[in-house]
Scaffold this active site. Sequence first.
Site, PDB file in Angstrom:
ATOM      1  N   CYS A 117       0.852  -1.183   0.000  1.00  0.00           N
ATOM      2  CA  CYS A 117       0.000   0.000   0.000  1.00  0.00           C
ATOM      3  C   CYS A 117       0.888   1.234   0.000  1.00  0.00           C
ATOM      4  O   CYS A 117       2.115   1.121  -0.045  1.00  0.00           O
ATOM      5  CB  CYS A 117      -0.956  -0.007   1.175  1.00  0.00           C
ATOM      6  SG  CYS A 117      -0.164   0.332   2.728  1.00  0.00           S
ATOM      7  N   ARG A 122       4.009  -3.978   3.717  1.00  0.00           N
ATOM      8  CA  ARG A 122       3.085  -4.484   4.728  1.00  0.00           C
ATOM      9  C   ARG A 122       2.681  -5.962   4.548  1.00  0.00           C
ATOM     10  O   ARG A 122       1.513  -6.285   4.332  1.00  0.00           O
ATOM     11  CB  ARG A 122       1.842  -3.599   4.792  1.00  0.00           C
ATOM     12  CG  ARG A 122       2.184  -2.171   5.137  1.00  0.00           C
ATOM     13  CD  ARG A 122       0.978  -1.300   5.255  1.00  0.00           C
ATOM     14  NE  ARG A 122       0.293  -1.439   6.519  1.00  0.00           N
ATOM     15  CZ  ARG A 122      -0.829  -0.789   6.823  1.00  0.00           C
ATOM     16  NH1 ARG A 122      -1.381   0.004   5.952  1.00  0.00           N
ATOM     17  NH2 ARG A 122      -1.381  -0.945   7.989  1.00  0.00           N
ATOM     18  N   ASP A 305       1.697   6.871  13.210  1.00  0.00           N
ATOM     19  CA  ASP A 305       0.475   7.534  12.733  1.00  0.00           C
ATOM     20  C   ASP A 305       0.441   9.028  13.059  1.00  0.00           C
ATOM     21  O   ASP A 305      -0.494   9.723  12.664  1.00  0.00           O
ATOM     22  CB  ASP A 305      -0.772   6.846  13.327  1.00  0.00           C
ATOM     23  CG  ASP A 305      -0.977   5.454  12.771  1.00  0.00           C
ATOM     24  OD1 ASP A 305      -0.375   5.131  11.740  1.00  0.00           O
ATOM     25  OD2 ASP A 305      -1.738   4.675  13.380  1.00  0.00           O
ATOM     26  N   ARG A 397     -11.666   7.864   5.587  1.00  0.00           N
ATOM     27  CA  ARG A 397     -11.481   6.501   6.132  1.00  0.00           C
ATOM     28  C   ARG A 397     -11.234   6.544   7.626  1.00  0.00           C
ATOM     29  O   ARG A 397     -11.539   5.595   8.336  1.00  0.00           O
ATOM     30  CB  ARG A 397     -10.263   5.835   5.467  1.00  0.00           C
ATOM     31  CG  ARG A 397     -10.472   5.544   4.016  1.00  0.00           C
ATOM     32  CD  ARG A 397      -9.290   4.801   3.470  1.00  0.00           C
ATOM     33  NE  ARG A 397      -9.040   3.603   4.277  1.00  0.00           N
ATOM     34  CZ  ARG A 397      -8.056   2.757   4.068  1.00  0.00           C
ATOM     35  NH1 ARG A 397      -7.222   2.966   3.096  1.00  0.00           N
ATOM     36  NH2 ARG A 397      -7.902   1.707   4.847  1.00  0.00           N
TER      37      ARG A 397
HETATM   38  N1  EPU Z   1       5.015  -6.420   9.331  1.00  0.00           N
HETATM   39  C1  EPU Z   1       5.637  -7.504   8.742  1.00  0.00           C
HETATM   40  N2  EPU Z   1       4.970  -8.702   8.752  1.00  0.00           N
HETATM   41  C2  EPU Z   1       3.739  -8.842   9.304  1.00  0.00           C
HETATM   42  C3  EPU Z   1       3.112  -7.730   9.913  1.00  0.00           C
HETATM   43  C4  EPU Z   1       3.795  -6.521   9.912  1.00  0.00           C
HETATM   44  O1  EPU Z   1       6.746  -7.405   8.234  1.00  0.00           O
HETATM   45  O2  EPU Z   1       3.181  -9.962   9.278  1.00  0.00           O
HETATM   46  C5  EPU Z   1       5.718  -5.119   9.345  1.00  0.00           C
HETATM   47  C6  EPU Z   1       4.951  -4.053   8.564  1.00  0.00           C
HETATM   48  O3  EPU Z   1       5.229  -4.116   7.185  1.00  0.00           O
HETATM   49  C7  EPU Z   1       5.408  -2.772   9.219  1.00  0.00           C
HETATM   50  C8  EPU Z   1       5.580  -3.190  10.677  1.00  0.00           C
HETATM   51  O4  EPU Z   1       5.719  -4.620  10.671  1.00  0.00           O
HETATM   52  O5  EPU Z   1       6.623  -2.368   8.690  1.00  0.00           O
HETATM   53  C9  EPU Z   1       4.438  -2.820  11.609  1.00  0.00           C
HETATM   54  O6  EPU Z   1       3.203  -3.196  11.040  1.00  0.00           O
HETATM   55  P1  EPU Z   1       1.920  -3.564  11.904  1.00  0.00           P
HETATM   56  O7  EPU Z   1       1.514  -4.960  11.544  1.00  0.00           O
HETATM   57  O8  EPU Z   1       2.105  -3.226  13.322  1.00  0.00           O
HETATM   58  O9  EPU Z   1       0.828  -2.573  11.274  1.00  0.00           O
HETATM   59  P2  EPU Z   1      -0.696  -2.919  11.101  1.00  0.00           P
HETATM   60  O10 EPU Z   1      -1.136  -3.786  12.193  1.00  0.00           O
HETATM   61  O11 EPU Z   1      -0.959  -3.336   9.691  1.00  0.00           O
HETATM   62  C10 EPU Z   1      -1.652  -0.964  12.562  1.00  0.00           C
HETATM   63  C11 EPU Z   1      -2.562   0.205  12.348  1.00  0.00           C
HETATM   64  C12 EPU Z   1      -1.851   1.246  11.498  1.00  0.00           C
HETATM   65  C13 EPU Z   1      -0.583   1.676  12.248  1.00  0.00           C
HETATM   66  C14 EPU Z   1       0.297   0.456  12.535  1.00  0.00           C
HETATM   67  C15 EPU Z   1       1.524   0.786  13.366  1.00  0.00           C
HETATM   68  C16 EPU Z   1      -4.758  -0.805  12.432  1.00  0.00           C
HETATM   69  C17 EPU Z   1      -5.992  -1.219  11.722  1.00  0.00           C
HETATM   70  N3  EPU Z   1      -3.783  -0.275  11.686  1.00  0.00           N
HETATM   71  O12 EPU Z   1      -1.338  -1.470  11.270  1.00  0.00           O
HETATM   72  O13 EPU Z   1      -2.725   2.349  11.364  1.00  0.00           O
HETATM   73  O14 EPU Z   1       0.138   2.593  11.459  1.00  0.00           O
HETATM   74  O15 EPU Z   1      -0.477  -0.546  13.245  1.00  0.00           O
HETATM   75  O16 EPU Z   1       1.158   1.366  14.560  1.00  0.00           O
HETATM   76  O17 EPU Z   1      -4.669  -0.939  13.642  1.00  0.00           O
HETATM   77  C18 EPU Z   1      -3.579   4.283  10.339  1.00  0.00           C
HETATM   78  O18 EPU Z   1      -4.474   4.290  11.213  1.00  0.00           O
HETATM   79  O19 EPU Z   1      -3.371   5.254   9.565  1.00  0.00           O
HETATM   80  C19 EPU Z   1      -2.716   3.117  10.219  1.00  0.00           C
HETATM   81  C20 EPU Z   1      -1.983   2.876   9.138  1.00  0.00           C
END
Ligand code: EPU
Length: 418
Positions: A117, A122, A305, A397
């Site tokens: 994205c 991600r 964020d 969003r």
């Molecule tokens: N990552 C991996 N593998 C995975 C999962 C994550 O490599 O299986 C990496 C990601 O690519 C990234 C890092 O780990 O570089 C952190 O990603 P995380 O999984 O924590 O992000 P997320 O769960 O997809 C949530 C929020 C995001 C926020 C991030 C970080 C929700 C729905 N989304 O995303 O919110 O930026 O945590 O705090 O909770 C927003 O609200 O604008 C938003 C993007």
Amino acid sequence: MEKLLIKGGSKLSGEINCSGAKNAALPMIAATILSDEDITLRNLPYLQDITTMFELLGSMGANITLDESMNFILSSAKIHDTEARYELVKTMRASILVLGPLVAKFGKARIALPGGCAIGSRPVNFHLDALKKLGANIDLENGYIEASAKKLKGANIHFDGITVTGTENIMMAATLAEGRTVLTNVAMEPEIEDLAELLNAMGAKIQGAGTKEIIIDGVESLKGTSFDIPADRIEAGTYLVAAAVTGGDIKINGISPDRLLSVIDSLKKAGAAIDSGDDFIKLSMKHKPKPVNIETAPFPGFPTDMQAQFSVLNAIADGESFINETVFENRFMHVQELNRMGCDILISGNNANITGVSKLSGAPVMATDLRASASLILAGLCAEGETIVDRIYHIDRGYERIEEKLNYLGANITRLPN
Ligand code: EPU
């Protein structure tokens, strides 16, 4: 496409209420899949991402109704389809949150693999590796995750990297697994604690959410309950920065300062006067901001964020600053647009070098993601002249009625129709 027209130059003042948190609400809606009984969610924010999550659950057969107080009642008793189609997943990556609940409850799920994205690649490998450790079979075929398990079994799972939705997905799955699951190196964001609180109210046995280790003792089934969605810390943080960059004076009600300590600390370093109580934060900024160096990190570190919003604060600060984005690899898309408004920001990999300028000037700009859009609006508020922000579907969003709230505080923003 709708646009926002911002006439810059107003100092924000007054008070507003914080809306329910998008990133708490999304996993909670997914969690309703785990129970056959009704779950009432109060204070859900009116946002496109919430509508998308409803659409996803609705497409599976869940029933969503409104009660007389406008609270949503979700019933997953009649779910008959365990697929999340690409058409929905591509519009919202958080759709992956239904994976854990579906496998735990129905023994199977077919979820479109989310692609990259605007803010980075991600991947979801941490979610899938952890689900495998709970005993699920996972195949990737035709762009879909095909997961199945007769009955998930508790396990000790160490996450290789910190992931917010990954922690939530596996915590939800483990509530119905056989035996004890111990999750280590988990995310500690407040939304994880919120989700655990909802799940425990549904009868789950979860301890340690909000710390580095979460222990979940599986139960046979989960029951219905009613739950209030807590306030959105990122919405609150965004409005605090909006006040700071306009030299304003505002109070935000309904938000606990404990959820925003690193942001409050940075605002104080920028010269803002902050006063707070259990459920409010007040900010007053009497002069040009001082530059603040920022390094984003998982909670309790500085939230990624809030990085784009602080890019604007630093861009009009008195001096130079440095931002290091450590969570996502491509989260400076707002910078090119900010520079078109007169900012002096130099990007090198995951770092931004910012030299404060004396004024910004309004310009037509394009939003690329949710928080990038917020930063463009903040820049428009403190710029001279008019700014038109295009592609504002990104902002809808995640920010509830943003122009109404900002106008209530004295901004001059008009939503231009298609
Ligand atoms: N990552 C991996 N593998 C995975 C999962 C994550 O490599 O299986 C990496 C990601 O690519 C990234 C890092 O780990 O570089 C952190 O990603 P995380 O999984 O924590 O992000 P997320 O769960 O997809 C949530 C929020 C995001 C926020 C991030 C970080 C929700 C729905 N989304 O995303 O919110 O930026 O945590 O705090 O909770 C927003 O609200 O604008 C938003 C993007």
